[in-house]
Design an enzyme around this catalytic site. Structure first.
Site, PDB file in Angstrom:
ATOM      1  N   LYS A  83       0.860  -1.194   0.000  1.00  0.00           N
ATOM      2  CA  LYS A  83       0.000   0.000   0.000  1.00  0.00           C
ATOM      3  C   LYS A  83       0.892   1.238   0.000  1.00  0.00           C
ATOM      4  O   LYS A  83       1.903   1.287   0.716  1.00  0.00           O
ATOM      5  CB  LYS A  83      -0.909  -0.026   1.233  1.00  0.00           C
ATOM      6  CG  LYS A  83      -1.930   1.111   1.264  1.00  0.00           C
ATOM      7  CD  LYS A  83      -2.894   0.968   2.432  1.00  0.00           C
ATOM      8  CE  LYS A  83      -3.967   2.050   2.421  1.00  0.00           C
ATOM      9  NZ  LYS A  83      -4.915   1.925   3.533  1.00  0.00           N
ATOM     10  N   SER A 133      -9.903   2.085   2.438  1.00  0.00           N
ATOM     11  CA  SER A 133      -8.962   2.825   1.614  1.00  0.00           C
ATOM     12  C   SER A 133      -7.932   1.943   0.915  1.00  0.00           C
ATOM     13  O   SER A 133      -7.321   2.376  -0.056  1.00  0.00           O
ATOM     14  CB  SER A 133      -8.234   3.862   2.463  1.00  0.00           C
ATOM     15  OG  SER A 133      -7.379   3.228   3.404  1.00  0.00           O
ATOM     16  N   SER A 173     -10.370  -0.125   6.664  1.00  0.00           N
ATOM     17  CA  SER A 173      -9.690   0.011   5.367  1.00  0.00           C
ATOM     18  C   SER A 173      -9.000  -1.246   4.850  1.00  0.00           C
ATOM     19  O   SER A 173      -8.576  -1.276   3.697  1.00  0.00           O
ATOM     20  CB  SER A 173      -8.671   1.151   5.424  1.00  0.00           C
ATOM     21  OG  SER A 173      -9.323   2.378   5.330  1.00  0.00           O
TER      22      SER A 173
END
Lengths: 93, 482
Positions: free
Chosen positions: B74, B149, B173
């Site tokens: 990420k 997210s 997320s």
């Protein structure tokens, strides 16, 4: 929440709100604050605030240097810097 | 030989039996990234150095636990020498001089970080529509959001590009995109995984974790991600078990808490029946269902939307155009430098949350909002403490439904915030929680959430793995069952 409040908190946040977006932001913030206002219905009179789920005191450690000094590498990624300092527009005339 | 849709466990076997070389694996990953470029799952690739690392492994095989396993990171984790944007314009040129502890841990275990995945800007969003680098698409349908997210990470794993990805979870997320993309992801106990080198959003809630195809793979990844780190004062110095060890334990006699005050009225009937069917699977595995009460659960979302923006407004004050990242051009003085840089660099959702944070922390409102929310946060944690005196895990749906269409919720912040209705409470209480696929509605996957007691990831992974030995929802891919 109104235009004046949004102007104040925008300045506290060092943000400038575009005038064409201002109305929508006032409305969104007003809805969010109304939504979180439901917390006021809860009786919390004798409840201690919980700031962190661990509630443990951070452990102390020996005061030894463990990290490498990254001054050069850190200054290299700055938008503007000389050998020793970050550079910004002149503050004192 | 292909690694598409393969698990870590399967790829490890392929490597050890010399069915595929490390270089072939990495080359296939880049081919898959290219073929799936429409997903927009990656922001920055790390091709040359990944191929070099794979060649080195072919020349000098390693017995590290994750040697040669390709992983997508990420774009919230600092990666030394590789651009790290956090999905924001304000960091679109930022190349960190160091790597996050989690990244170091995974790479020391042999993982090859093939690239950085797209995400909601500063992890603020539930649909991956707030990224400066554009929407991420769900491999299950180009019009569908992947969740957020950690949307790029979820999309990359779901499309079979990589067997594993890192994610972070502040209010859901990892779990919400895992649910919407049909993969497995776990948010560990707060403090299990070091936050050093993670770009902070809400420091009392943020936690990193793995996203993969199975609970078993999540256990393998978690074994390496967890560590006590003196560079993070909230990193726990507790025994870290081998999460694989107890994964096959029988569930007979174990207790599943079913939340009796969970409001399912806003859910579609098929979402409820998917949830209830999985509870029955656990009964047939020998577990017992126990009704529990979490009376303050419905206050999770409003509590979160005071605490998280407050911490975000403080954390994001570091982005000022002075020390790193983007700086606005030709400011007339220092104050204008701050204001212009931040106004140009942040997107609308990030600005909205900073403003809410500044409001609830400002003089005159601090007690009414911030202190009040922290008090309710304690009530929510207390509910969980009481529930876990009776049960081993608690189950809920992960999300209110399967993936929704891009654009359908973006104009109404509250509707978007309610996406995390079931996931947020675990962050507020600091508890570990996982999402794993448990059904499919109109060819869109959906997940089950398993919440565990403090530091008890092992039991969650045990429940998840046993479920996946009995069901095949985790084997569903956008191209059929694999």
């Amino acid at each position: 929440m109104d235009k004046k409040t949004v102007t104040t908190i925008s300045y506290l946040s060092r943000l400038k709100i575009d005038s064409e977006k201002e109305q929508k932001i006032v409305k969104d913030l007003d809805n969010i604050i109304k939504f979180v206002d439901q917390l006021n219905d809860v009786d919390t009179s004798s409840i201690e605030p919980l700031t962190n789920p661990l509630e443990k005191t951070a452990k102390t450690r020996k005061d030894e240097v463990t990290a490498k000094n990254l001054k050069k590498e850190l200054l290299e990624v700055a938008p503007s810097a000389n050998e020793d300092y970050f550079l910004v527009p002149r503050v004192v005339e | 030989m292909t690694i598409k849709y393969k698990t870590i466990k399967e790829i490890k076997k392929m490597i050890s039996q010399k069915e595929i070389s490390n270089k072939e694996i990495v080359e296939e990953v880049y081919k898959l990234i290219d073929e799936n470029s429409d997903l927009n799952a990656f922001v920055t690739l790390n091709k040359d150095s990944s191929i070099k690392k794979a060649e080195d492994l072919d020349n000098n095989p390693s017995d590290s636990s994750l040697a040669g396993i390709p992983i997508a990171q990420k774009d919230l984790f600092c990666t030394k020498g590789i651009r790290t944007t956090c999905g924001s314009k304000i960091l679109d040129n930022f190349i960190p001089p160091y790597s996050a502890t989690v990244i170091e841990n995974l790479e020391n275990a042999g993982c090859i970080s093939v690239g950085k995945t797209n995400m909601d800007e500063f992890a603020m969003g539930s649909s991956n529509e707030t990224s400066f680098f554009g929407n991420v698409h769900n491999p299950w349908g180009e019009k569908l959001v992947p969740g957020g997210s950690s949307g790029g990470s979820a999309s990359a794993v779901a499309a079979g590009i990589v067997p594993a990805a890192s994610g972070t979870d502040t209010g859901g997320s990892i779990r919400q995109p895992a649910s919407l993309c049909g993969i497995t992801g776990i948010k560990p106990t707060y403090g299990r995984v070091s936050r050093w080198g993670m770009i902070a959003f809400a420091s009392s809630l943020d936690q990193a974790g793995p996203m993969a195809r199975t609970a078993e793979d999540c256990a393998l990844l978690l074994n390496e991600m967890c560590s006590h780190d003196i560079k993070d004062t909230t990193s726990l110095d507790e025994n870290i078990p081998n999460f694989e060890d107890s994964i096959n334990e029988p569930l007979k006699g174990k207790k599943v808490g079913v939340v009796k005050d969970l409001d399912l009225s806003s859910l579609d009937d098929d979402v409820i029946s998917v949830y209830e069917n999985s509870l029955q699977e656990f009964v047939s595995l020998g577990a017992e269902l126990v009704n529990i009460s979490l009376p303050n659960l419905s206050l999770s979302v409003p509590t979160y939307y005071v605490v998280a923006p407050a911490e975000c407004s403080s954390n994001l004050s570091r982005f000022d155009g002075v020390k790193f990242g983007r700086r606005s051009e030709n400011p007339k003085d220092l104050e204008e430098l701050y204001i212009q840089t931040r106004s140009e660099g942040f997107g609308d959702e990030v600005k909205r949350r900073i403003l809410i944070g500044s409001y609830v922390l400002s003089a005159g409102y601090y007690d009414a909002y911030y202190k009040k929310a922290q008090q309710v946060r304690r009530l929510i944690k207390k509910d969980f403490d009481e529930a876990f005196s009776d049960v081993d895990v608690i189950m809920t749906p992960t999300t209110r439904g399967p993936a929704f269409e891009i654009g359908s919720k973006v104009s109404d912040p509250i509707q978007m915030y309610l996406e995390d209705l079931f996931t947020i409470s675990a962050n507020l209480a600091g508890l570990p929680a996982m999402s794993l696929p448990n059904g499919n509605i109109d060819n869109r996957p959906i997940g089950l959430q398993i919440i565990g007691n403090f530091l008890d990831e092992s039991t969650i992974l045990n429940f998840g793995h046993m479920y996946q030995t009995k069901t095949n929802w985790h084997m569903f891919t956008p191209e059929g069952v694999k």
